[in-house]
Design a protein around this motif. Structure first.
Motif, PDB file in Angstrom:
ATOM      1  N   LEU A  26     -17.650  56.610 -28.088  1.00 26.36           N
ATOM      2  CA  LEU A  26     -16.394  56.532 -28.862  1.00 26.36           C
ATOM      3  C   LEU A  26     -15.803  57.907 -29.089  1.00 26.36           C
ATOM      4  CD1 LEU A  26     -16.792  53.728 -31.532  1.00 26.36           C
ATOM      5  CD2 LEU A  26     -15.803  53.656 -29.249  1.00 26.36           C
ATOM      6  N   MET A  27     -16.682  58.867 -29.373  1.00 30.97           N
ATOM      7  CA  MET A  27     -16.170  60.224 -29.575  1.00 30.97           C
ATOM      8  C   MET A  27     -15.565  60.754 -28.267  1.00 30.97           C
ATOM      9  SD  MET A  27     -17.988  63.572 -31.222  1.00 30.97           S
ATOM     10  CE  MET A  27     -18.063  62.925 -32.867  1.00 30.97           C
ATOM     11  N   ALA A  28     -16.197  60.409 -27.165  1.00 30.98           N
ATOM     12  CA  ALA A  28     -15.665  60.851 -25.866  1.00 30.98           C
ATOM     13  C   ALA A  28     -14.271  60.265 -25.646  1.00 30.98           C
ATOM     14  CB  ALA A  28     -16.609  60.416 -24.744  1.00 30.98           C
ATOM     15  N   ASP A  57     -17.644  64.325 -37.785  1.00 26.96           N
ATOM     16  CA  ASP A  57     -17.298  63.819 -36.455  1.00 26.96           C
ATOM     17  C   ASP A  57     -15.854  64.158 -36.076  1.00 26.96           C
ATOM     18  OD1 ASP A  57     -19.793  62.871 -36.128  1.00 26.96           O
ATOM     19  OD2 ASP A  57     -19.302  60.747 -36.433  1.00 26.96           O
ATOM     20  N   ASN A  58     -15.006  64.316 -37.082  1.00 24.42           N
ATOM     21  CA  ASN A  58     -13.637  64.725 -36.797  1.00 24.42           C
ATOM     22  C   ASN A  58     -13.638  66.081 -36.087  1.00 24.42           C
ATOM     23  OD1 ASN A  58     -10.820  65.968 -38.138  1.00 24.42           O
ATOM     24  ND2 ASN A  58     -10.735  63.784 -37.683  1.00 24.42           N
ATOM     25  N   GLY A  59     -14.485  66.979 -36.577  1.00 21.92           N
ATOM     26  CA  GLY A  59     -14.653  68.277 -35.906  1.00 21.92           C
ATOM     27  C   GLY A  59     -15.232  68.102 -34.513  1.00 21.92           C
ATOM     28  N   GLY A 125      -8.841  69.624 -37.021  1.00 18.88           N
ATOM     29  CA  GLY A 125     -10.017  68.756 -36.963  1.00 18.88           C
ATOM     30  C   GLY A 125     -10.970  69.086 -38.102  1.00 18.88           C
ATOM     31  N   ILE A 126     -10.396  69.419 -39.260  1.00 21.60           N
ATOM     32  CA  ILE A 126     -11.249  69.818 -40.394  1.00 21.60           C
ATOM     33  C   ILE A 126     -11.953  68.590 -40.986  1.00 21.60           C
ATOM     34  CG2 ILE A 126     -11.314  70.909 -42.671  1.00 21.60           C
ATOM     35  CD1 ILE A 126      -8.827  72.535 -41.849  1.00 21.60           C
ATOM     36  N   ALA A 127     -11.182  67.575 -41.293  1.00 13.70           N
ATOM     37  CA  ALA A 127     -11.802  66.370 -41.865  1.00 13.70           C
ATOM     38  C   ALA A 127     -10.990  65.141 -41.473  1.00 13.70           C
ATOM     39  CB  ALA A 127     -11.886  66.472 -43.380  1.00 13.70           C
ATOM     40  N   GLY A 130     -13.806  60.750 -43.438  1.00 17.13           N
ATOM     41  CA  GLY A 130     -14.876  61.139 -44.366  1.00 17.13           C
ATOM     42  C   GLY A 130     -14.415  62.227 -45.323  1.00 17.13           C
ATOM     43  N   GLY A 131     -13.141  62.593 -45.252  1.00 11.89           N
ATOM     44  CA  GLY A 131     -12.635  63.717 -46.050  1.00 11.89           C
ATOM     45  C   GLY A 131     -12.387  63.357 -47.501  1.00 11.89           C
ATOM     46  N   ARG A 132     -12.607  64.340 -48.350  1.00  8.36           N
ATOM     47  CA  ARG A 132     -12.265  64.184 -49.758  1.00  8.36           C
ATOM     48  C   ARG A 132     -10.824  64.669 -49.949  1.00  8.36           C
ATOM     49  NH1 ARG A 132     -17.262  66.405 -49.456  1.00  8.36           N
ATOM     50  NH2 ARG A 132     -16.290  68.459 -49.421  1.00  8.36           N
ATOM     51  N   PRO A 133     -10.121  64.116 -50.954  1.00  7.60           N
ATOM     52  CA  PRO A 133      -8.754  64.587 -51.197  1.00  7.60           C
ATOM     53  C   PRO A 133      -8.732  66.062 -51.589  1.00  7.60           C
ATOM     54  CG  PRO A 133      -9.197  62.547 -52.401  1.00  7.60           C
ATOM     55  CD  PRO A 133     -10.506  63.001 -51.834  1.00  7.60           C
ATOM     56  N   GLY A 134      -7.788  66.805 -51.061  1.00  9.89           N
ATOM     57  CA  GLY A 134      -7.633  68.227 -51.376  1.00  9.89           C
ATOM     58  C   GLY A 134      -8.435  69.098 -50.433  1.00  9.89           C
ATOM     59  N   LEU A 135      -8.022  70.353 -50.330  1.00  9.28           N
ATOM     60  CA  LEU A 135      -8.777  71.292 -49.497  1.00  9.28           C
ATOM     61  C   LEU A 135      -9.750  72.054 -50.380  1.00  9.28           C
ATOM     62  CD1 LEU A 135      -5.899  72.675 -47.248  1.00  9.28           C
ATOM     63  CD2 LEU A 135      -7.821  71.236 -46.519  1.00  9.28           C
ATOM     64  N   PRO A 136     -10.990  72.285 -49.911  1.00 10.67           N
ATOM     65  CA  PRO A 136     -11.925  73.063 -50.729  1.00 10.67           C
ATOM     66  C   PRO A 136     -11.398  74.487 -50.911  1.00 10.67           C
ATOM     67  CG  PRO A 136     -12.860  72.569 -48.556  1.00 10.67           C
ATOM     68  CD  PRO A 136     -11.559  71.849 -48.640  1.00 10.67           C
ATOM     69  N   GLU A 137     -11.896  75.112 -51.992  1.00 16.47           N
ATOM     70  CA  GLU A 137     -11.401  76.434 -52.395  1.00 16.47           C
ATOM     71  C   GLU A 137     -11.311  77.405 -51.206  1.00 16.47           C
ATOM     72  OE1 GLU A 137     -10.351  76.665 -55.508  1.00 16.47           O
ATOM     73  OE2 GLU A 137      -9.619  78.667 -54.970  1.00 16.47           O
ATOM     74  N   VAL A 155      -6.023  65.520 -36.349  1.00 12.99           N
ATOM     75  CA  VAL A 155      -6.915  64.535 -35.753  1.00 12.99           C
ATOM     76  C   VAL A 155      -7.261  63.500 -36.823  1.00 12.99           C
ATOM     77  CG1 VAL A 155      -9.048  64.158 -34.465  1.00 12.99           C
ATOM     78  CG2 VAL A 155      -7.891  66.382 -34.338  1.00 12.99           C
ATOM     79  N   ASP A 156      -6.879  62.289 -36.588  1.00 13.43           N
ATOM     80  CA  ASP A 156      -7.089  61.136 -37.463  1.00 13.43           C
ATOM     81  C   ASP A 156      -6.249  61.190 -38.736  1.00 13.43           C
ATOM     82  OD1 ASP A 156      -8.089  58.647 -37.387  1.00 13.43           O
ATOM     83  OD2 ASP A 156     -10.027  59.100 -38.271  1.00 13.43           O
ATOM     84  N   LEU A 157      -6.282  62.314 -39.452  1.00  9.50           N
ATOM     85  CA  LEU A 157      -5.398  62.460 -40.613  1.00  9.50           C
ATOM     86  C   LEU A 157      -5.290  63.942 -40.951  1.00  9.50           C
ATOM     87  CD1 LEU A 157      -7.436  62.986 -43.321  1.00  9.50           C
ATOM     88  CD2 LEU A 157      -7.903  60.595 -42.856  1.00  9.50           C
ATOM     89  N   SER A 159      -5.977  67.067 -42.793  1.00 11.67           N
ATOM     90  CA  SER A 159      -7.104  67.373 -43.677  1.00 11.67           C
ATOM     91  C   SER A 159      -6.611  67.685 -45.089  1.00 11.67           C
ATOM     92  CB  SER A 159      -7.890  68.555 -43.129  1.00 11.67           C
ATOM     93  OG  SER A 159      -8.358  68.211 -41.845  1.00 11.67           O
ATOM     94  N   GLY A 160      -7.363  67.189 -46.064  1.00 12.43           N
ATOM     95  CA  GLY A 160      -6.982  67.346 -47.465  1.00 12.43           C
ATOM     96  C   GLY A 160      -6.300  66.098 -47.994  1.00 12.43           C
ATOM     97  N   CYS A 161      -5.729  65.293 -47.099  1.00 10.35           N
ATOM     98  CA  CYS A 161      -5.092  64.048 -47.545  1.00 10.35           C
ATOM     99  C   CYS A 161      -6.160  63.018 -47.897  1.00 10.35           C
ATOM    100  CB  CYS A 161      -4.198  63.486 -46.451  1.00 10.35           C
ATOM    101  SG  CYS A 161      -2.653  64.368 -46.263  1.00 10.35           S
TER     102      CYS A 161
END
Ligand SMILES: NC(=O)C1=CN([C@@H]2O[C@H](COP(=O)(O)OP(=O)(O)OC[C@H]3O[C@@H](n4cnc5c(N)ncnc54)[C@H](O)[C@@H]3O)[C@@H](O)[C@H]2O)[C@@H](O)CC1
Length: 482
Positions: A26-28, A57-59, A125-127, A130-137, A155-157, A159-161
């Motif tokens: 699937l990743m391929a 996996d997004n990365g 491709g950060i997240a 599986g991402g949490r809302p917001g970008l880490p510090e 990629v997929d969404l 990141s941070g959303c």
């Protein structure tokens, strides 16, 4: 119709497909799909691509795509932003000629900063889901370094959303989001959609879950939903809408709501109100009839102030609310409802009105937005259409229906009277027999498209939108893609 599925259902669907496929398949497929999109967006040989790589996996998707792009002669730099990386992906990228650097907050590598400033394409491709809302510090300042001219492809969404689309926070802003198999709530809901850009769904062979949580009507849906008369119809069978709106102060609200209902094309519109709006309507909308009488639905409250409400309007509105007829409550009319009705009910507040309604009913207002609309819908067993740049139409939870999210309107439609026009269209569709969910979402779609049609690319006045509705419906019924 675009359908979005909950993150839990997406994960379950992916897991079941993963079990059926060789490891990594699937990743391929995701990486190949992503690469194809990027290759189509690259303008020239040697375009500079920066790939931001998170730890999940997004990365991994992004790293395999980076390797494919390098093989296709793009100039690719991977910037690792997480504590770990997908090992297979990193190995693949490195052996295909991708340069690899790390992002360190505060003392970011000057090579990374200049690469971001000079990038033609940035792949986020950060997240993913599986991402949490917001970008880490440590990543907060990263988006500021991305060149304004770079094409940002998430990629997929972005990141941070929030993958569930409920919370707004610091995030990457994408020009395009490539998502896999199906849309997710993040792509359609107002708290996050603004960051998504163009949504591109790439099929990687995952079977869709049974029930979506968010839907979006598209122009092609108008033909199947709009009430079109047949040869045996008459004005009564097509539906009569009663409008209780406007008063001595806001006379125009009555004109806009009634005009929109008439141009939306139902059988008849009857208006109940005091002399000033009534006189105006007699000259402006000669098709309307006046005074209380039999209706198939009521639209109540546009341009209304409860403190100075006309007594006849109030008593007609109260009788309508006590009846078994469908009702749309707008603006001041929202003050009339305290408890569930036994009939289809559509409420059309903007964010401020929704907050006031919730406070009056003792519903916690925390978070606002779609979550609050849901609490109000559940409390009143009514469908809540929350107006905004993206309009959401939220049925009560126990109806078991997905909410609808419409983003059809140009920003020019944020203008006085637009809500009165929307209420008129909603009322017409309720009188035509549609459910509150269909009526609200279809009205939002047509309202938005009519605003664009009324003056493409430029400012629009609400009355022009009201007049445009009939023409827009005709166009959407016959050439929806034009
Ligand atoms: N499961 C599958 O079958 C497939 C998954 N795919 C990809 O896998 C993604 C989901 O992978 P994962 O579950 O590993 O999760 P993610 O890759 O979305 O991210 C989780 C990781 O990111 C970090 N993180 C979380 N929120 C962050 C934020 N806001 N900013 C920065 N870092 C953050 C976490 O510490 C965690 O290590 C999907 O979105 C999709 O891109 C695709 O490969 C297609 C197939």
């Amino acid at each position: 119709m675009i359908r979005a599925y909950s993150v839990a259902d997406v994960r379950a669907a992916e897991a079941s497909e993963t079990d059926r496929q060789p490891q990594g398949e699937l990743m391929a497929r995701a990486a190949t799909g992503l690469t194809d999109v990027v290759l189509n967006r690259l303008g020239h040989d040697g375009d500079r691509v920066v790939v931001l790589v998170g730890s999940g996996d997004n990365g991994g998707d992004a790293l395999y795509a980076a390797g494919h792009l390098a093989q296709a002669d793009a100039n690719v730099l991977a910037v690792l932003v997480g504590r770990s990386q997908h090992e297979g992906g990193l190995e693949y990228a490195r052996t295909r000629g991708v340069s690899v650097l790390e992002w360190r907050a505060g003392e970011a590598d000057s090579q990374v900063l200049s690469a971001l400033a000079e990038a033609d394409v940035v792949i986020d491709g950060i997240a993913g889901i599986g991402g949490r809302p917001g970008l880490p510090e440590h990543l907060r300042e990263l988006p500021d370094h991305i060149a304004d001219t770079a094409y940002v492809l998430a990629v997929d969404l972005p990141s941070g959303c929030d993958p569930a689309g409920l919370v707004t926070g610091p995030s990457i802003y994408a020009d395009e989001t490539v998502t896999f198999s199906m849309a997710k709530p993040v792509h359609l809901l107002p708290a996050t959609e603004y960051a998504v850009g163009l949504l591109n769904v790439v099929d990687i062979g995952v079977r869709l879950p049974k029930v979506p949580v968010v839907e979006r009507l598209t122009r092609e849906d108008v033909l199947g939903l709009w009430p079109v008369p047949g040869p045996h119809d008459d004005k009564y069978s097509r539906g009569v809408l009663g409008v209780v709106a406007g008063g001595e102060t806001y006379t125009g609200a009555a004109v806009m709501a009634v005009t929109a209902a008439v141009t939306a094309g139902i059988g008849m519109v009857r208006y109940v109100g005091p002399p000033a709006p009534t006189d105006l309507l007699r000259s402006r909308v000669p098709e309307a009839v006046f005074g209380d009488g039999r209706c198939q639905a009521w639209a109540i409250g546009s341009g209304w102030e409860m403190d100075s409400a006309d007594p006849q309007q109030l008593s007609v509105a109260r009788a309508a609310l006590a009846s078994s007829l469908p009702v749309v409550l707008d603006a001041g009319g929202l003050d009339l409802i305290d408890e569930p009705r036994d009939a289809p009910t559509l409420l059309t507040p903007h964010a401020g009105e929704l907050g006031r309604l919730a406070e009056r009913l003792g519903i916690p207002t925390g978070g606002g937005g779609v979550a609050l609309a849901q609490r109000v819908a559940d409390h009143l067993q009514a469908t809540v259409l929350l107006k905004g740049a993206v309009t959401t139409v939220v049925p009560p939870s126990d109806a078991g229906l997905p909410l609808r999210s419409q983003a059809d309107a140009p920003a020019w439609l944020a203008t006085a009277g637009a809500g009165d026009v929307l209420a008129g269209i909603c009322g017409a569709l309720l009188a035509g027999g549609l459910s509150p969910l269909d009526a609200g979402s279809l009205a939002a779609l047509v309202h938005g498209v009519a605003a664009e049609d009324a003056n493409p690319g430029g400012p629009v006045r609400a009355m022009d939108v009201a007049h445009q509705v009939g023409g827009t419906v005709a166009r959407l019924l016959h050439t929806p893609t034009a």
